[in-house]
Design an enzyme around this catalytic site. Structure first.
Site, short mmCIF file in Angstrom:
data_model
loop_
_atom_site.label_atom_id
_atom_site.label_comp_id
_atom_site.label_asym_id
_atom_site.label_seq_id
_atom_site.Cartn_x
_atom_site.Cartn_y
_atom_site.Cartn_z
N ASN A 90 1.75 4.51 -6.41
CA ASN A 90 1.00 4.32 -7.66
C ASN A 90 -0.53 4.29 -7.51
O ASN A 90 -1.24 4.65 -8.46
CB ASN A 90 1.52 3.10 -8.43
CG ASN A 90 1.31 1.80 -7.71
OD1 ASN A 90 1.18 1.77 -6.49
ND2 ASN A 90 1.27 0.72 -8.45
N CYS A 131 1.15 -2.80 -10.32
CA CYS A 131 1.90 -4.02 -9.98
C CYS A 131 1.48 -5.22 -10.83
O CYS A 131 2.27 -6.13 -11.03
CB CYS A 131 1.73 -4.33 -8.50
SG CYS A 131 0.03 -4.32 -8.00
N GLY A 179 4.79 -2.29 -1.95
CA GLY A 179 5.90 -1.58 -2.60
C GLY A 179 6.79 -2.56 -3.33
O GLY A 179 6.36 -3.65 -3.72
N GLU A 196 2.95 -6.83 -0.12
CA GLU A 196 2.34 -6.83 -1.46
C GLU A 196 3.37 -6.23 -2.39
O GLU A 196 3.58 -5.01 -2.40
CB GLU A 196 1.05 -5.98 -1.45
CG GLU A 196 -0.03 -6.48 -0.52
CD GLU A 196 -0.74 -7.73 -1.03
OE1 GLU A 196 -0.57 -8.08 -2.22
OE2 GLU A 196 -1.45 -8.37 -0.24
P1 NAP Z 1 8.95 1.49 -2.90
O1 NAP Z 1 10.05 2.32 -3.41
O2 NAP Z 1 9.26 0.12 -2.40
O3 NAP Z 1 8.25 2.36 -1.75
C1 NAP Z 1 7.08 1.92 -1.08
C2 NAP Z 1 7.03 2.56 0.29
O4 NAP Z 1 8.08 2.04 1.10
C3 NAP Z 1 7.22 4.07 0.26
O5 NAP Z 1 6.37 4.65 1.22
C4 NAP Z 1 8.68 4.21 0.65
O6 NAP Z 1 9.01 5.45 1.20
C5 NAP Z 1 8.80 3.12 1.68
N1 NAP Z 1 10.17 2.69 1.96
C6 NAP Z 1 11.28 2.84 1.19
N2 NAP Z 1 12.36 2.30 1.81
C7 NAP Z 1 11.92 1.81 2.99
C8 NAP Z 1 12.55 1.12 4.07
N3 NAP Z 1 13.85 0.83 4.03
N4 NAP Z 1 11.80 0.74 5.13
C9 NAP Z 1 10.48 1.00 5.16
N5 NAP Z 1 9.83 1.66 4.17
C10 NAP Z 1 10.53 2.04 3.09
O7 NAP Z 1 7.79 1.32 -4.00
P2 NAP Z 1 7.14 2.41 -4.96
O8 NAP Z 1 8.13 2.81 -5.99
O9 NAP Z 1 6.47 3.46 -4.17
O10 NAP Z 1 5.99 1.52 -5.63
C11 NAP Z 1 6.24 0.67 -6.70
C12 NAP Z 1 6.36 -0.78 -6.28
O11 NAP Z 1 5.22 -1.16 -5.55
C13 NAP Z 1 6.40 -1.71 -7.47
O12 NAP Z 1 7.38 -2.70 -7.26
C14 NAP Z 1 5.02 -2.31 -7.51
O13 NAP Z 1 4.91 -3.57 -8.12
C15 NAP Z 1 4.71 -2.39 -6.06
N6 NAP Z 1 3.26 -2.49 -5.84
C16 NAP Z 1 2.72 -3.67 -5.45
C17 NAP Z 1 1.35 -3.80 -5.29
C18 NAP Z 1 0.71 -5.07 -4.81
O14 NAP Z 1 -0.42 -5.01 -4.33
N7 NAP Z 1 1.35 -6.21 -4.92
C19 NAP Z 1 0.53 -2.70 -5.55
C20 NAP Z 1 1.13 -1.50 -5.97
C21 NAP Z 1 2.49 -1.40 -6.09
P3 NAP Z 1 9.45 6.72 0.30
O15 NAP Z 1 9.21 6.41 -1.12
O16 NAP Z 1 8.56 7.79 0.81
O17 NAP Z 1 10.87 6.96 0.63
#
Ligand code: NAP
Length: 487
Positions: free
Chosen positions: A155, A285, A231, A251
């Site tokens: 994002n 987020c 994530g 995060e």
């Molecule tokens: P996500 O699906 O959790 O993916 C985040 C990253 O983790 C991607 O690079 C993903 O790889 C990787 N990943 C997936 N499964 C994994 C595993 N088993 N082991 C290690 N890495 C793995 O999140 P997203 O959909 O990209 O982002 C949305 C989420 O991020 C929301 O929940 C949002 O609230 C959160 N977020 C939090 C913050 C904060 O600062 N608190 C900021 C922004 C976003 P692939 O997708 O390439 O497979």
């Protein structure tokens, strides 16, 4: 059509026989690039190379040099700001004006990191505070950890990556970087920019691949000293469970509350909450998900909120005046629409929006909601906001804290006593007064409590988490006799 490969020790791994993954523009589904996927062997080589580069190069690199590289990267990004903004429009579907904001913030993150690289300090300890310590000197240095594994979401593909890479470099670590598979092009260009700015090969290794194939083995690798992850909660939980002895920063998500008391400035709160709930289609987020409004101003607030929300321009994210573009995938847009439908079945009302067209979900305001609906209890991560009336301060604090998450909140009131009272009672990593939950400045500590995460980012705080304390003590032999006299 560009093919983007992993970059290990400065060399791109982009052979023709590699498996590939297409990158699509989420708005029109055009193919905008292709990834040459990393294998387990690449991962092994990347980590080993980062480990060796840490011991051969990075731990000896002086602070002024690390600072210079970060500053030069900021300068290069400034020159190519528009190209990077367009890349984010294409791979993430983020409207151009928000993509430009992201680039400006990214440049600042690099500049903060450049300055802080020269200010990583330790402390001198008053060793003579302990009986028998009179002839001793002691001090604490902050030293880098070694190899940092950085895993980032789609994002804010540039800025959230930089919130990990820039402090890691400032602190003197090496990095294995796994960006989100949906938004890898800005990550690739960023690594190239660091190379051009003079970062030695092997300090920043990039792996193109999925979470399962590349993320998981990175998290468990014994030569990685820290995982910094942004994530979702399910992935964060998995990382926490499998990271073993590594340091971990998580995060994660939230369902951020915003509270408007009866003395709130309605006009400015409405304007900010339109942005706060719908910028980048709510895929932020700290997006405003739950808006609690004192019953005395509920009606005027809601009618103005509906009016301004329904006027938002929906369209192609590359157009200058587009406010609402696509969600990242059709699957995600369908999931969000399903949550709206579930809530309606349980008695909620759609005040505006609610329609889906492919990846685009119209900005949606819901009322008559309750805590048993997913749009309240879970992280919605879509352009959906709920407006809920309340009567007392105590009641609204209870509503706001009724969540597994606790990232950031907004409180609107002109009564400073109340503002401070409420801020103290909210179970959040951060509270803004007269500002939306969605506002983040890159130099304040940022990170959640409860299941919103562990650890803090915000350059200075990330540097603390990416270094450790090393104590060094000296016994001054010349003072022996004096020691004895103090017994
Ligand atoms: P996500 O699906 O959790 O993916 C985040 C990253 O983790 C991607 O690079 C993903 O790889 C990787 N990943 C997936 N499964 C994994 C595993 N088993 N082991 C290690 N890495 C793995 O999140 P997203 O959909 O990209 O982002 C949305 C989420 O991020 C929301 O929940 C949002 O609230 C959160 N977020 C939090 C913050 C904060 O600062 N608190 C900021 C922004 C976003 P692939 O997708 O390439 O497979």
């Amino acid at each position: 059509m560009m093919r983007y490969g992993s970059i290990i020790n400065g060399q791109e791994r982009n052979e023709n026989n590699r498996e590939t993954l297409a990158v699509h523009n989420p708005y029109n589904q055009d193919k905008v690039g292709e990834l040459a996927l990393a294998t387990r062997t690449d991962l092994e080589e990347a980590v080993n190379n980062s480990f060796e580069t840490f011991h051969s190069t990075m731990k000896f690199m002086p602070a002024h040099k690390r600072s210079d590289i970060l500053r030069r990267t900021a300068d290069l990004l400034t020159e190519r700001a528009e190209e990077f903004a367009e890349t984010i429009v294409q791979e993430a579907g983020k409207p151009i004006k928000y993509s430009r904001d992201e680039i400006n913030r990214s440049i600042q993150v690099l500049r903060f990191a450049s300055e802080l690289a020269k200010n990583i300090t330790g402390e001198v300890l008053p060793m003579d505070a302990a009986i028998g310590g009179e002839s001793r000197m002691g001090f604490v240095k902050r030293i880098p950890l070694g190899v940092v594994g950085a895993i980032t979401p789609f994002n804010f593909p540039l800025n959230l990556s930089l919130h990990k890479l820039a402090p890691a470099i400032a602190a003197g670590n090496t990095i294995v970087f796994k960006p989100a598979e949906k938004t890898p092009i800005s990550a690739y260009k960023l690594v190239k920019l660091f190379q051009e700015a003079g970062l030695p090969d092997g300090v920043l290794n990039l792996l193109m691949g999925t979470g399962e194939e590349v993320g998981e083995p990175l998290v468990t690798h014994e030569k990685v000293h820290k995982i910094t992850f942004t994530g979702s909660l399910p992935v964060g939980r998995k990382i926490r469970e499998s990271a073993g002895f590594k340091k971990v920063t998580l995060e994660l998500g939230s369902n951020s509350p915003n509270i408007l008391f009866e003395d709130a400035h309605i006009e400015s709160a409405v304007k900010e909450l339109v942005k706060g709930a719908f910028a980048f289609s709510g895929q932020v987020c700290i997006s405003a998900q739950r808006v609690y409004v004192h019953k005395s101003i509920y009606e005027p607030f809601l009618s103005e909120y509906i009016k301004q929300t329904s006027a938002l321009k929906i369209g192609d994210p590359k157009e200058e005046d587009t406010e609402i573009g696509p969600m990242i995938t059709e699957k995600e847009a369908k999931r969000a629409k399903q949550w709206i439908d579930d809530a309606v079945e349980k008695g909620a009302k759609i005040e505006t929006g609610g329609e889906r067209n492919g990846t685009v979900l119209a900005p949606t305001i819901m009322t008559n909601v309750d805590r048993n609906m997913k749009i309240i209890a879970e992280e919605v991560f879509a352009p959906i906001v709920s407006v809920i009336p309340f009567e007392s301060e105590e009641e609204v604090i209870g509503y706001a804290n009724d969540s597994i998450y606790g990232l950031q909140a907004g409180v609107f009131t002109r009564d400073i006593d109340r503002a401070m009272r409420v801020a103290d009672q909210l179970e959040m990593g951060g509270v803004w007064i007269n500002e939306i939950s969605t506002y983040r400045q890159d130099n304040h500590p940022y990170g959640g409590v409860k299941q919103s995460g562990i650890g803090k980012e915000g350059i200075k705080y990330a540097i603390e988490d990416m270094t450790e304390m090393k104590f060094i003590g000296i016994k001054l032999t010349t003072n022996h006799e004096r020691d004895a006299s103090f017994g």
